[in-house]
Design an enzyme around this catalytic site. Sequence first.
Site, PDB file in Angstrom:
ATOM      1  N   CYS A 130      -5.086  -5.516  -6.831  1.00 35.04           N
ATOM      2  CA  CYS A 130      -4.653  -4.154  -6.477  1.00 35.04           C
ATOM      3  C   CYS A 130      -4.752  -3.178  -7.642  1.00 35.04           C
ATOM      4  O   CYS A 130      -4.699  -1.960  -7.449  1.00 35.04           O
ATOM      5  CB  CYS A 130      -3.225  -4.183  -5.950  1.00 35.04           C
ATOM      6  SG  CYS A 130      -3.006  -5.368  -4.622  1.00 35.04           S
ATOM      7  N   HIS A 270      -0.117   2.533  -6.311  1.00 36.32           N
ATOM      8  CA  HIS A 270      -0.698   1.557  -5.392  1.00 36.32           C
ATOM      9  C   HIS A 270       0.212   1.453  -4.176  1.00 36.32           C
ATOM     10  O   HIS A 270       1.435   1.408  -4.305  1.00 36.32           O
ATOM     11  CB  HIS A 270      -0.826   0.208  -6.105  1.00 36.32           C
ATOM     12  CG  HIS A 270      -1.110  -0.918  -5.160  1.00 36.32           C
ATOM     13  ND1 HIS A 270      -2.134  -0.850  -4.243  1.00 36.32           N
ATOM     14  CD2 HIS A 270      -0.500  -2.121  -4.980  1.00 36.32           C
ATOM     15  CE1 HIS A 270      -2.140  -1.973  -3.539  1.00 36.32           C
ATOM     16  NE2 HIS A 270      -1.163  -2.751  -3.959  1.00 36.32           N
ATOM     17  N   ASN A 300      -1.330  -2.252   2.773  1.00 34.17           N
ATOM     18  CA  ASN A 300      -1.816  -2.521   1.418  1.00 34.17           C
ATOM     19  C   ASN A 300      -3.319  -2.838   1.488  1.00 34.17           C
ATOM     20  O   ASN A 300      -3.706  -3.869   2.041  1.00 34.17           O
ATOM     21  CB  ASN A 300      -1.024  -3.700   0.841  1.00 34.17           C
ATOM     22  CG  ASN A 300      -1.420  -4.050  -0.585  1.00 34.17           C
ATOM     23  OD1 ASN A 300      -2.443  -3.591  -1.088  1.00 34.17           O
ATOM     24  ND2 ASN A 300      -0.615  -4.870  -1.234  1.00 34.17           N
TER      25      ASN A 300
END
Length: 343
Positions: A130, A270, A300
């Site tokens: 990520c 993020h 996500n």
Amino acid sequence: MSTTQIFKNPRAKHNFQGRTCSITSVGSYVPDRIMTNAEMEKIVDTTDEWITSRTGIRQRRLAAESEYTSDMATKAAQRAMDKAGITADQIDLIIVATITPDMLFPSTACLVQNKLGARRAAAFDIEAACSGFIYAMEIGQQFIMSRTYETVLIIGAERLSSIVNWKDRNTCVLFGDGAGAAILQHRPDAHGLLTACMGADGDKAMLLCMPGGGSRIPATSDSVAAGLHHLQMDGKETFKNAVGAMVGAAQEALKRCETDISQIKLVIPHQANQRIIDAVGERLGVEKDQVFVNLDKYGNTSAASVGIALDEAVDQKRIVRGDLVLLVAFGAGLTWAAAVIEW
Ligand SMILES: CC(C)(COP(=O)(O)OP(=O)(O)OC[C@H]1O[C@@H](n2cnc3c(N)ncnc32)[C@H](O)[C@@H]1OP(=O)(O)O)[C@@H](O)C(=O)NCCC(=O)NCCS
């Protein structure tokens, strides 16, 4: 010809004078298919109420059956290129950040290079989960700063739907597919990417991983049956580490720029979990409207998340040229990264 001439470093002619690197344009792509929490309720023992209250996610996008990471990456890249009027033959380097490459090799970046027709470009993948978009940005800017290249294309792209375990409610509700891209160039009138702080802690590698499919556990019928080719995560520990690492990286980046959070127009974190974003925001002392959130729509998307969010923030005019932006991310590895940009 003397040996000194033969081996003269081509960079020496610039006396190693660095130059700044800016983001010329951004672009993103998400697949059409929306999967809502109500649909999740039909495949695992969960509720919309649980997912929304524990994560903030309301829906995510899923790639079509024949739509791969390289396809989404190419679409995001083409949008970034169109916005800046950049043609494929201008691109010197393509960096794709992904944990879901089309194949283990060749790199997804090479597949994107071919799809774009960017014949001049060198191409490689990086894997920082990520944190991948910020890692790719920092790597890419080194080539601009050193005058090695004029135009670098960075992309974060993921097809996480292909590695999540659709029977594991702990993880399958969290992730989605998509891609975000940016064109990096020197812009004489801008400071651009002021700093980036990257970090990693391999000691906690197994908190979030996909154990199978690499050289340690190649695919066998046993490894597939044991579910080792799916993403696995210790959610609670990951959560704790995420908050501390993101806050630390963000504070370090601000300190290096000799600025503070009040000078930042927009924080783009993020997009993993609303509670992580809130905890990071609280510890950094940000106002609610200083933080960009779109995880309710996409979940996500790992390496794609910061790029997609940045593109939407620009589109919605949440930032304009000259604003200071703080990007901050955390992911498997463990990895983390924060960057301050004069947009
Ligand atoms: C995964 C996460 C949302 C779970 O939230 P949490 O508050 O930590 O929840 P817990 O782990 O305490 O689980 C609480 C209960 O909910 C259950 N649960 C987990 N997922 C569920 C779901 N989708 N629906 C309903 N219940 C669920 C658990 O089984 C557990 O039940 P139990 O107490 O009977 O064992 C959270 O830990 C998280 O976001 N972690 C970070 C994940 C992340 O962002 N990873 C990527 C980093 S880049």
